[in-house]
Write a protein that holds these residues in place. Sequence first.
Motif, PDB file in Angstrom:
ATOM      1  N   MET A 266      37.387  19.827  41.171  1.00 13.79           N
ATOM      2  CA  MET A 266      38.284  20.926  40.796  1.00 13.79           C
ATOM      3  C   MET A 266      38.161  22.049  41.811  1.00 13.79           C
ATOM      4  O   MET A 266      37.064  22.429  42.203  1.00 13.79           O
ATOM      5  N   MET A 267      39.298  22.582  42.254  1.00 10.26           N
ATOM      6  CA  MET A 267      39.288  23.659  43.240  1.00 10.26           C
ATOM      7  C   MET A 267      38.751  24.946  42.630  1.00 10.26           C
ATOM      8  O   MET A 267      39.015  25.245  41.458  1.00 10.26           O
ATOM      9  N   ASN A 268      38.001  25.699  43.440  1.00 18.57           N
ATOM     10  CA  ASN A 268      37.530  26.998  42.977  1.00 18.57           C
ATOM     11  C   ASN A 268      38.693  27.974  42.914  1.00 18.57           C
ATOM     12  O   ASN A 268      39.548  27.995  43.808  1.00 18.57           O
ATOM     13  N   LYS A 269      38.718  28.772  41.873  1.00 18.87           N
ATOM     14  CA  LYS A 269      39.780  29.771  41.744  1.00 18.87           C
ATOM     15  C   LYS A 269      39.522  30.928  42.703  1.00 18.87           C
ATOM     16  O   LYS A 269      38.369  31.286  42.955  1.00 18.87           O
ATOM     17  N   GLU A 270      40.590  31.508  43.223  1.00 18.86           N
ATOM     18  CA  GLU A 270      40.457  32.666  44.097  1.00 18.86           C
ATOM     19  C   GLU A 270      39.994  33.866  43.269  1.00 18.86           C
ATOM     20  O   GLU A 270      40.516  34.118  42.175  1.00 18.86           O
ATOM     21  N   LYS A 271      39.034  34.596  43.799  1.00 23.93           N
ATOM     22  CA  LYS A 271      38.456  35.741  43.086  1.00 23.93           C
ATOM     23  C   LYS A 271      39.272  36.994  43.388  1.00 23.93           C
ATOM     24  O   LYS A 271      39.496  37.333  44.551  1.00 23.93           O
ATOM     25  N   PHE A 272      39.689  37.649  42.337  1.00 27.88           N
ATOM     26  CA  PHE A 272      40.617  38.780  42.456  1.00 27.88           C
ATOM     27  C   PHE A 272      40.047  39.982  41.698  1.00 27.88           C
ATOM     28  O   PHE A 272      39.877  39.929  40.486  1.00 27.88           O
ATOM     29  N   LEU A 273      39.771  41.062  42.430  1.00 26.10           N
ATOM     30  CA  LEU A 273      39.296  42.292  41.790  1.00 26.10           C
ATOM     31  C   LEU A 273      40.442  43.288  41.655  1.00 26.10           C
ATOM     32  O   LEU A 273      41.116  43.607  42.636  1.00 26.10           O
ATOM     33  N   LEU A 274      40.633  43.772  40.451  1.00 34.64           N
ATOM     34  CA  LEU A 274      41.613  44.812  40.173  1.00 34.64           C
ATOM     35  C   LEU A 274      40.875  46.131  39.954  1.00 34.64           C
ATOM     36  O   LEU A 274      39.944  46.197  39.147  1.00 34.64           O
ATOM     37  N   VAL A 275      41.271  47.159  40.678  1.00 36.75           N
ATOM     38  CA  VAL A 275      40.698  48.499  40.522  1.00 36.75           C
ATOM     39  C   VAL A 275      41.840  49.425  40.130  1.00 36.75           C
ATOM     40  O   VAL A 275      42.820  49.566  40.872  1.00 36.75           O
ATOM     41  N   MET A 276      41.714  50.059  38.978  1.00 37.78           N
ATOM     42  CA  MET A 276      42.833  50.877  38.491  1.00 37.78           C
ATOM     43  C   MET A 276      42.361  51.881  37.444  1.00 37.78           C
ATOM     44  O   MET A 276      41.255  51.760  36.903  1.00 37.78           O
TER      45      MET A 276
ATOM     46  N   THR B 159      47.938  33.266  35.968  1.00 36.91           N
ATOM     47  CA  THR B 159      48.532  32.907  37.256  1.00 36.91           C
ATOM     48  C   THR B 159      47.588  32.045  38.086  1.00 36.91           C
ATOM     49  O   THR B 159      47.988  31.487  39.106  1.00 36.91           O
ATOM     50  N   GLY B 160      46.323  31.947  37.673  1.00 35.12           N
ATOM     51  CA  GLY B 160      45.400  31.039  38.331  1.00 35.12           C
ATOM     52  C   GLY B 160      44.243  31.679  39.072  1.00 35.12           C
ATOM     53  O   GLY B 160      43.484  30.986  39.756  1.00 35.12           O
ATOM     54  N   PHE B 161      44.058  32.985  38.926  1.00 31.81           N
ATOM     55  CA  PHE B 161      42.960  33.681  39.599  1.00 31.81           C
ATOM     56  C   PHE B 161      41.740  33.789  38.678  1.00 31.81           C
ATOM     57  O   PHE B 161      41.854  33.663  37.459  1.00 31.81           O
ATOM     58  N   GLU B 162      40.585  34.062  39.308  1.00 33.92           N
ATOM     59  CA  GLU B 162      39.392  34.471  38.559  1.00 33.92           C
ATOM     60  C   GLU B 162      39.337  35.990  38.672  1.00 33.92           C
ATOM     61  O   GLU B 162      38.947  36.522  39.712  1.00 33.92           O
ATOM     62  N   PRO B 163      39.741  36.717  37.634  1.00 37.48           N
ATOM     63  CA  PRO B 163      39.895  38.172  37.757  1.00 37.48           C
ATOM     64  C   PRO B 163      38.642  38.970  37.392  1.00 37.48           C
ATOM     65  O   PRO B 163      37.854  38.576  36.534  1.00 37.48           O
ATOM     66  N   PHE B 164      38.487  40.101  38.073  1.00 39.89           N
ATOM     67  CA  PHE B 164      37.439  41.088  37.784  1.00 39.89           C
ATOM     68  C   PHE B 164      38.118  42.448  37.688  1.00 39.89           C
ATOM     69  O   PHE B 164      39.195  42.659  38.242  1.00 39.89           O
ATOM     70  N   LEU B 165      37.459  43.371  37.000  1.00 41.49           N
ATOM     71  CA  LEU B 165      38.072  44.691  36.779  1.00 41.49           C
ATOM     72  C   LEU B 165      37.068  45.819  36.961  1.00 41.49           C
ATOM     73  O   LEU B 165      35.941  45.746  36.476  1.00 41.49           O
TER      74      LEU B 165
ATOM     75  N   ASP C 154      38.319  37.307  47.253  1.00 46.18           N
ATOM     76  CA  ASP C 154      39.480  36.900  48.050  1.00 46.18           C
ATOM     77  C   ASP C 154      40.474  38.042  48.193  1.00 46.18           C
ATOM     78  O   ASP C 154      41.043  38.254  49.269  1.00 46.18           O
ATOM     79  N   TYR C 155      40.661  38.791  47.097  1.00 48.43           N
ATOM     80  CA  TYR C 155      41.621  39.896  47.118  1.00 48.43           C
ATOM     81  C   TYR C 155      41.091  41.055  46.276  1.00 48.43           C
ATOM     82  O   TYR C 155      40.459  40.838  45.243  1.00 48.43           O
ATOM     83  N   ILE C 156      41.393  42.254  46.730  1.00 46.52           N
ATOM     84  CA  ILE C 156      41.151  43.448  45.914  1.00 46.52           C
ATOM     85  C   ILE C 156      42.446  44.247  45.892  1.00 46.52           C
ATOM     86  O   ILE C 156      43.005  44.581  46.949  1.00 46.52           O
TER      87      ILE C 156
END
Length: 326
Positions: A1-11, A28-34, A89-91
């Motif tokens: 299984m592919m690793n999900k892209e890690k996505f940090l949301l700052v708001m 949508t398929g991300f591993e989200p952080f906040l 992966d993304y912030i």
Amino acid sequence: MMNKEKFLLVMPDYSDFPQLFLDNLKSTGFEPFLITDKVSKFRYKGLESIKNFFIKNILRNKEYKQNLVKHHFLEELECNLSAIEGQLDYILVIRSDNFPVSFIKKLKTKTSKLIAYQWDGIEKFPEVKKYFDLFDTFFCFEEVENQDNIKPITNFYFDHLPPFYKKYNTENPKLYFVGLYWKSREAKIDTFIDKVSGFNVDLSIFIQYFTEPEKRNSKIIYITNRITFEDNLEFVTNSDILLDFVDPLHNGLSIRFFEALYYKKKVITDNIMVKNYDFYHPDNIFVIENDNYKNIEQFLAKSYRELPDEIVKKYGFSNWIREIIQ
């Protein structure tokens, strides 16, 4: 299984919006952080309280405590960031002007893709201009000239929530608006109410205020607590027409247009820019201009005009988030 892209949301910790973003990112398929701007309460350490008393009352300087509070805020943010292991992966930072510049720079060390989105107008919060160059890409729903890394993008609707459709009521449509009190748009809201009160409509207009308005309109419901997105959505789904009164400091489209698109609601607005969009249809969107209020009655009697699915899906969060990370 592919690793999900890690996505940090700052708001900002704004109503229930952070959770909505997280849920839609996950769907949508991300591993989200906040990380939000809500941190633990500041408390004095050691002799700081005594020192502050002396500086404030003897030296008449209030900056000492303010600097302690700012330092505490930054420490808490950095601690929350450190708790997230590895690279991201993304912030995405929303309303970056709510966060210290030094923290934004720290974020850059955790990712190769640091993105900003300003969901409020640039001129409404001009401090944000100092943040433009800190990001790889800075998105805004307004056009900004002479800035290479700034790109325009529309608002969106959250598409992880299943839509509920209500048949448009041509006999007695329900008109709904909720927004903050702005002196600059008070008169036009009052004028609109006066002009449409003679029509067969059901008005639900909520205005949230922080400072008591100088005068009140008896047909407006004034509130001090923000309506949550969940409650707002219930009003949206039970309405026939969403009202939009443009903020003079904005030159883009508010989220109301995209909610209307997803939930198949008509819109009455004074924002003429909407005519330039592919989802505009005069049966669905009435633009107030040149004192044309008398034409609203004819608009009210028309049924909602269905739009192609590809146009509707284009403005969903799933498409929006993929566009900003490209």
